[in-house]
Motif scaffolding. Structure first.
Motif, PDB file in Angstrom:
ATOM      1  N   SER A   1       0.821  -1.209   0.000  1.00  0.00           N
ATOM      2  CA  SER A   1       0.000   0.000   0.000  1.00  0.00           C
ATOM      3  C   SER A   1       0.857   1.262   0.000  1.00  0.00           C
ATOM      4  N   ALA A   2       2.106   1.166   0.492  1.00  0.00           N
ATOM      5  CA  ALA A   2       3.001   2.325   0.430  1.00  0.00           C
ATOM      6  C   ALA A   2       3.327   2.675  -1.015  1.00  0.00           C
ATOM      7  N   VAL A   3       3.478   1.658  -1.847  1.00  0.00           N
ATOM      8  CA  VAL A   3       3.704   1.902  -3.273  1.00  0.00           C
ATOM      9  C   VAL A   3       2.442   2.485  -3.905  1.00  0.00           C
ATOM     10  N   LEU A   4       1.288   1.975  -3.501  1.00  0.00           N
ATOM     11  CA  LEU A   4       0.031   2.481  -4.055  1.00  0.00           C
ATOM     12  C   LEU A   4      -0.190   3.943  -3.674  1.00  0.00           C
ATOM     13  N   ILE A   5       0.077   4.300  -2.417  1.00  0.00           N
ATOM     14  CA  ILE A   5      -0.148   5.681  -1.996  1.00  0.00           C
ATOM     15  C   ILE A   5       0.853   6.605  -2.679  1.00  0.00           C
ATOM     16  N   TRP A   6       2.067   6.120  -2.931  1.00  0.00           N
ATOM     17  CA  TRP A   6       3.040   6.925  -3.671  1.00  0.00           C
ATOM     18  C   TRP A   6       2.559   7.158  -5.096  1.00  0.00           C
ATOM     19  N   ALA A   7       2.133   6.092  -5.775  1.00  0.00           N
ATOM     20  CA  ALA A   7       1.659   6.230  -7.149  1.00  0.00           C
ATOM     21  C   ALA A   7       0.409   7.107  -7.205  1.00  0.00           C
ATOM     22  N   PHE A   8      -0.478   6.939  -6.226  1.00  0.00           N
ATOM     23  CA  PHE A   8      -1.699   7.733  -6.220  1.00  0.00           C
ATOM     24  C   PHE A   8      -1.388   9.209  -5.984  1.00  0.00           C
TER      25      PHE A   8
ATOM     26  N   SER B   1      -1.552   3.401   4.824  1.00  0.00           N
ATOM     27  CA  SER B   1      -0.505   4.277   4.312  1.00  0.00           C
ATOM     28  C   SER B   1      -1.178   5.600   3.985  1.00  0.00           C
ATOM     29  N   MET B   2      -0.627   6.699   4.488  1.00  0.00           N
ATOM     30  CA  MET B   2      -1.302   7.986   4.394  1.00  0.00           C
ATOM     31  C   MET B   2      -0.408   9.025   3.735  1.00  0.00           C
ATOM     32  N   LEU B   3      -1.056   9.993   3.090  1.00  0.00           N
ATOM     33  CA  LEU B   3      -0.360  11.119   2.463  1.00  0.00           C
ATOM     34  C   LEU B   3      -1.245  12.345   2.632  1.00  0.00           C
ATOM     35  N   GLY B   4      -0.724  13.385   3.298  1.00  0.00           N
ATOM     36  CA  GLY B   4      -1.505  14.585   3.558  1.00  0.00           C
ATOM     37  C   GLY B   4      -1.784  15.369   2.290  1.00  0.00           C
ATOM     38  N   LEU B   5      -2.940  16.028   2.256  1.00  0.00           N
ATOM     39  CA  LEU B   5      -3.278  16.846   1.095  1.00  0.00           C
ATOM     40  C   LEU B   5      -2.293  18.001   0.923  1.00  0.00           C
ATOM     41  N   GLY B   6      -1.741  18.482   2.038  1.00  0.00           N
ATOM     42  CA  GLY B   6      -0.747  19.548   1.938  1.00  0.00           C
ATOM     43  C   GLY B   6       0.495  19.128   1.178  1.00  0.00           C
ATOM     44  N   ASP B   7       0.826  17.839   1.239  1.00  0.00           N
ATOM     45  CA  ASP B   7       1.979  17.336   0.496  1.00  0.00           C
ATOM     46  C   ASP B   7       1.690  17.235  -0.994  1.00  0.00           C
ATOM     47  N   ILE B   8       0.423  17.437  -1.377  1.00  0.00           N
ATOM     48  CA  ILE B   8       0.052  17.492  -2.792  1.00  0.00           C
ATOM     49  C   ILE B   8      -0.043  18.935  -3.252  1.00  0.00           C
ATOM     50  N   VAL B   9      -0.806  19.756  -2.518  1.00  0.00           N
ATOM     51  CA  VAL B   9      -1.137  21.080  -3.039  1.00  0.00           C
ATOM     52  C   VAL B   9       0.020  22.073  -2.907  1.00  0.00           C
ATOM     53  N   LEU B  10       0.845  21.981  -1.867  1.00  0.00           N
ATOM     54  CA  LEU B  10       1.931  22.940  -1.733  1.00  0.00           C
ATOM     55  C   LEU B  10       2.994  22.744  -2.814  1.00  0.00           C
ATOM     56  N   PRO B  11       3.563  21.533  -2.977  1.00  0.00           N
ATOM     57  CA  PRO B  11       4.437  21.354  -4.152  1.00  0.00           C
ATOM     58  C   PRO B  11       3.645  21.471  -5.460  1.00  0.00           C
ATOM     59  N   GLY B  12       2.345  21.147  -5.397  1.00  0.00           N
ATOM     60  CA  GLY B  12       1.512  21.241  -6.589  1.00  0.00           C
ATOM     61  C   GLY B  12       1.402  22.650  -7.123  1.00  0.00           C
ATOM     62  N   LEU B  13       1.505  23.659  -6.260  1.00  0.00           N
ATOM     63  CA  LEU B  13       1.507  25.037  -6.745  1.00  0.00           C
ATOM     64  C   LEU B  13       2.689  25.292  -7.661  1.00  0.00           C
TER      65      LEU B  13
ATOM     66  N   LEU C   1       8.883  12.199  -3.186  1.00  0.00           N
ATOM     67  CA  LEU C   1       7.875  11.455  -2.430  1.00  0.00           C
ATOM     68  C   LEU C   1       8.345  10.034  -2.149  1.00  0.00           C
ATOM     69  N   ALA C   2       9.059   9.425  -3.102  1.00  0.00           N
ATOM     70  CA  ALA C   2       9.613   8.091  -2.876  1.00  0.00           C
ATOM     71  C   ALA C   2      10.664   8.129  -1.769  1.00  0.00           C
ATOM     72  N   MET C   3      11.454   9.177  -1.726  1.00  0.00           N
ATOM     73  CA  MET C   3      12.453   9.323  -0.660  1.00  0.00           C
ATOM     74  C   MET C   3      11.779   9.446   0.705  1.00  0.00           C
ATOM     75  N   ALA C   4      10.667  10.186   0.773  1.00  0.00           N
ATOM     76  CA  ALA C   4       9.948  10.326   2.040  1.00  0.00           C
ATOM     77  C   ALA C   4       9.408   8.980   2.510  1.00  0.00           C
ATOM     78  N   ASN C   5       8.844   8.189   1.585  1.00  0.00           N
ATOM     79  CA  ASN C   5       8.332   6.868   1.950  1.00  0.00           C
ATOM     80  C   ASN C   5       9.461   5.948   2.407  1.00  0.00           C
ATOM     81  N   ALA C   6      10.582   6.005   1.692  1.00  0.00           N
ATOM     82  CA  ALA C   6      11.713   5.163   2.075  1.00  0.00           C
ATOM     83  C   ALA C   6      12.236   5.538   3.466  1.00  0.00           C
ATOM     84  N   ALA C   7      12.247   6.841   3.764  1.00  0.00           N
ATOM     85  CA  ALA C   7      12.733   7.288   5.071  1.00  0.00           C
ATOM     86  C   ALA C   7      11.843   6.782   6.203  1.00  0.00           C
TER      87      ALA C   7
END
Length: 782
Positions: free
Chosen positions: A285-292, A620-632, A697-703
């Protein structure tokens, strides 16, 4: 596929507070769950389960509870040491560790403790000798719960039960089972005991109830849950247990004991094995959340530049349909002719609904041939400045501290449900219905109601009266309303209301597939809407925002544990709705809605995907802020690339991009060594920055897995994304333009909306810098 989707939406996962972490297998045929002990070695691993096989045995007849001191007993007094024996012993009278030690002294290879009704009663001989009752009855809520089923047993039948100097195990037959021999089934109150009591076993509470006719004794449904086998602190260190110990419930014990007695009567061999439950080696699921996460960031950023893309593709399509040449835009005298700039008119009557998807005809009309009625309207948006960026971080910090100190997590759920319902309507539901009705040529649902047309409203308002005023207010607030708008609102907000109901009524709702699937869909729509509304128009603002967010994330994750009273990370505490429950896990399994059992559930401001094939649960979780802030920043890169293409196409080019960061490459490429950055940046900024986001994002998951602790994703995303953008801008000699605000974006906005979105302090509105690019910063489009 439809069946699979139905299963995903309806399936729930049963969760246990005391996790049964082991499997008790009978003859490789019947598997029962078991909870393991905090003392002794753990059961064999799942991969070694085939090597663990023992014969089953009961305790010695003179020590049925295995509590007698066996220090003088001969070792290996039961069983064959070659094959091993697992002793099956009832709970009660002494500690779990004492039973395990005595089983070990008898030569057992494992001990299986099972729950009984008699273990819930105790006998106080001292009190009995002093003239007291001596009986210590089970405790309400901990041992039984009358709300799950109760009975009033008449005194005449209560006399059948044996409570002489404690509870006699022969009473079990009268207090368990589904037949009328079970006194609780026979004399149940109000509703059927069979329906309300899951285990169909009851305990006498010690309470006498006098009715109109006779004296009765109250009995209530017993709790039958797994327990954790705690150690005995009174035992000395030399008395070390070296065999595995597990616990099974009364319901599971009924199955095991029936099989054992049947095998004994028939003379059949019986083997038992105890091993740990399967846990996947890798968390897929960590791979899935990264891909998603990468997919959502790409979709949201790519969609934010859709207006630029739609226009330049429309110009190219119209040009190819008409066979237009470069002369259609460049004058016959060879001079460049600026295309006419459309006026920035007000919203037309047909476009004032909740949403109106552009027709196929509008998609193909070139910008220089549009009329006032079909010109692109400047969408509602906000361009961030440096002060906005700082204010954004201040608001985020304030909100985090308010949630940490005041624990108003339900407010967040309500805001998320209805805010995301609106985004879901605008991004998915309304465009989907509109496209469906256009495709099927069903125009009725797309036509506004006649009673709320501009003509009707104007006529009623001219007449005066409350009706005219009401219609005018509705018109000014909503505009024309069509049936498709009402259907979209009902479906979208109805979905949000159902999701919110589940969030408030189901304990640990993240175990419900419907809940996290809808939450992820809502989050995706919110990210797309956010990046389509909030925009960056310079690297300077991006640097301020992402740098401050970088330190904000680090501070609230790593520094706040040093500042808070109990060493809590404020970010982790808020993300888990106040941290883990305060009450005992077994209590929370019985009463999940208790105030002390709340907490531990992730707030919905994130994407969540449950761990695949892991009985322990978790997400496995990923905050919306980790999408929208770099997403800007990703959105800025996407809009910059598409603005270049738009200006190039309007100027007569093909829209293919060539960056100044890479030299022209002749056909014999082998003569010129190319670096990685040249290959990446050849088609603009968006691709390389998107790749950098995926890597960060992959580095964050690996960490997370390397350090076995939560990580602030921005710690890795900000250097990767911002560093890549700055490096390519430097190599392309466009960094100064990117820092101050690219003129190509202002030129594109000027063409589409009649004015630039943002003007920098250094801008001078001259024809040269309004539309055209100089040779130093132009990314040529050939």
């Amino acid at each position: 596929m439809k069946s699979l989707l139905l299963v995903l939406l309806l399936t729930t996962t049963v969760s246990h507070a005391i996790l049964p972490t082991a499997i008790l297998q009978i003859n490789n045929d019947i598997s029962l769950f078991a909870s393991q002990a905090s003392f002794g070695p753990p059961p064999a691993t799942y991969s070694d389960r085939a090597s663990v096989r023992w014969a089953a045995a009961f305790p010695p007849p003179d020590d049925g509870l295995l509590c007698r001191d066996t220090s003088d007993a001969n070792t290996n007094s039961i069983g064959d040491p070659a094959t091993g024996v697992a002793i099956v012993v009832p709970r009660g009278e002494c500690s779990f560790q004492r039973k395990a030690l005595n089983a070990q002294k008898l030569g057992a290879s494992a001990i299986i403790v099972y729950g009984t009704l008699s273990s819930r009663y105790s006998w106080n001989a001292t009190e009995a000798d002093a003239g007291g009752s001596g009986m210590i009855w089970p405790e309400d809520k901990y041992d039984y719960d009358c709300s799950h089923g109760s009975a009033l047993i008449p005194a005449s039948e209560y006399a059948i039960l044996d409570f002489y100097r404690g509870y006699n195990a022969q009473n079990d037959g009268f207090l368990s089972g589904t037949s009328d021999q079970n006194l609780c089934v026979k004399h149940s109150q109000n509703e059927s005991f069979l329906e309300s009591c899951a285990g169909v076993k009851c305990l006498l509470t010690g309470e006498n109830v006098t009715t109109e006719h006779s004296l009765t004794y109250k009995a209530c449904c017993t709790w039958d849950l797994h327990v954790w086998l705690f150690g005995d602190s009174s035992m000395v260190e030399e008395q070390t247990v070296v065999i595995p110990a597990v616990y099974i419930t009364m319901e599971e014990a009924d199955i095991l004991l029936d099989v054992m007695r049947g095998a004994s009567d028939r003379g059949d061999p019986l083997t038992l094995s105890v091993f740990q439950r399967y846990v996947p080696k890798y968390n897929f699921s960590a791979v899935l959340i990264w891909a998603f996460g990468v997919f959502v960031a790409w979709v949201a950023s790519y969609t934010s530049s859709g207006e630029y893309r739609r226009v330049w593709k429309g110009v190219e399509k119209q040009r190819s349909l008409n066979g237009a040449s470069h002369d259609s835009i460049v004058g016959n005298d060879g001079g460049r002719r600026s295309p006419p700039r459309p006026s920035n008119s007000a919203i037309s009557t047909e476009e004032r609904g909740v949403y109106r998807a552009p027709s196929e005809q509008e998609r193909t009309i070139p910008i220089n041939s549009r009329t006032t009625s079909n010109v692109s309207e400047d969408p509602e948006s906000l361009e961030l400045t440096a002060s906005h960026a700082l204010g954004f971080i201040v608001m985020a910090s304030t909100s985090l501290l308010v949630l940490f100190f005041f624990k108003i997590y339900n407010v967040v759920k309500i805001m998320y449900a209805f805010g995301c319902s609106g985004a879901f309507m605008q991004i998915v539901v309304h465009p989907g219905f509109t496209a469906l009705f256009v495709k099927t040529r069903w125009e009725g649902p797309l036509k506004p109601f006649e009673w709320l047309t501009e003509e009707k409203v104007s006529r009623e308002a001219a007449r005066g009266g409350s009706k005219g005023q009401l219609l005018m207010c509705l018109w000014e607030f909503l505009g024309p309303i069509a049936p498709v708008d009402i259907v979209s609102v009902i479906l979208s907000y109805g979905m949000g209301a159902i999701w919110l109901y589940v969030a408030f009524t189901v304990p640990h709702p993240d175990t419900l597939v419907f809940y996290w699937v809808v939450q992820d869909i809502f989050g995706t729509c919110m990210c797309i809407l956010f990046l389509s509304t909030i925009k960056l128009n310079s690297i300077k603002v991006a640097s301020v925002l992402l740098t401050v967010a970088f330190f904000y994330d680090i501070f609230f994750v790593f520094v706040t544990p040093l500042l808070t009273k109990h060493g809590e990370s404020i970010m982790v505490n808020v993300a888990t709705s106040g941290g883990p429950p305060k009450a005992d896990p077994s209590w929370c399994e019985k009463y999940p809605f208790d105030a002390d059992c709340k907490g531990g559930d992730p707030l919905p401001m994130l994407f969540a995907i449950p761990r695949v094939g892991d009985y322990q649960g978790g997400c496995s979780m990923l905050g919306l802020g980790d999408i929208v802030l770099p997403g800007l920043l990703l959105s800025f890169a996407s809009r910059y690339d598409e603005a270049k293409r738009l200006i190039g196409v309007i100027g007569g080019g093909s829209g293919r991009m060539r960056s100044n960061a890479c030299p022209d490459v002749p056909d014999h490429k082998s003569s010129i060594p190319l670096c990685f950055i040249c290959c990446c940046c050849r088609r603009g900024y968006f691709g390389p920055v998107m790749v950098a986001y995926a890597i960060g994002l992959a580095m964050a998951n690996a960490a997370v897995y390397l350090m076995q602790m939560g990580q602030p994703a921005l710690l890795y995303l900000v250097p990767c994304c911002l560093g890549t953008m700055v490096y390519i801008g430097h190599k392309s000699r466009e960094l100064k333009d990117l820092w101050e605000g690219p003129r190509v974006i202002r030129a594109a906005d000027n063409l589409l909306y009649g004015r630039p979105r943002v003007e920098t302090a250094n801008d001078e509105r001259t024809p040269e810098n309004e539309v055209h690019l100089d040779n130093d910063t132009e990314a040529e489009l050939t």
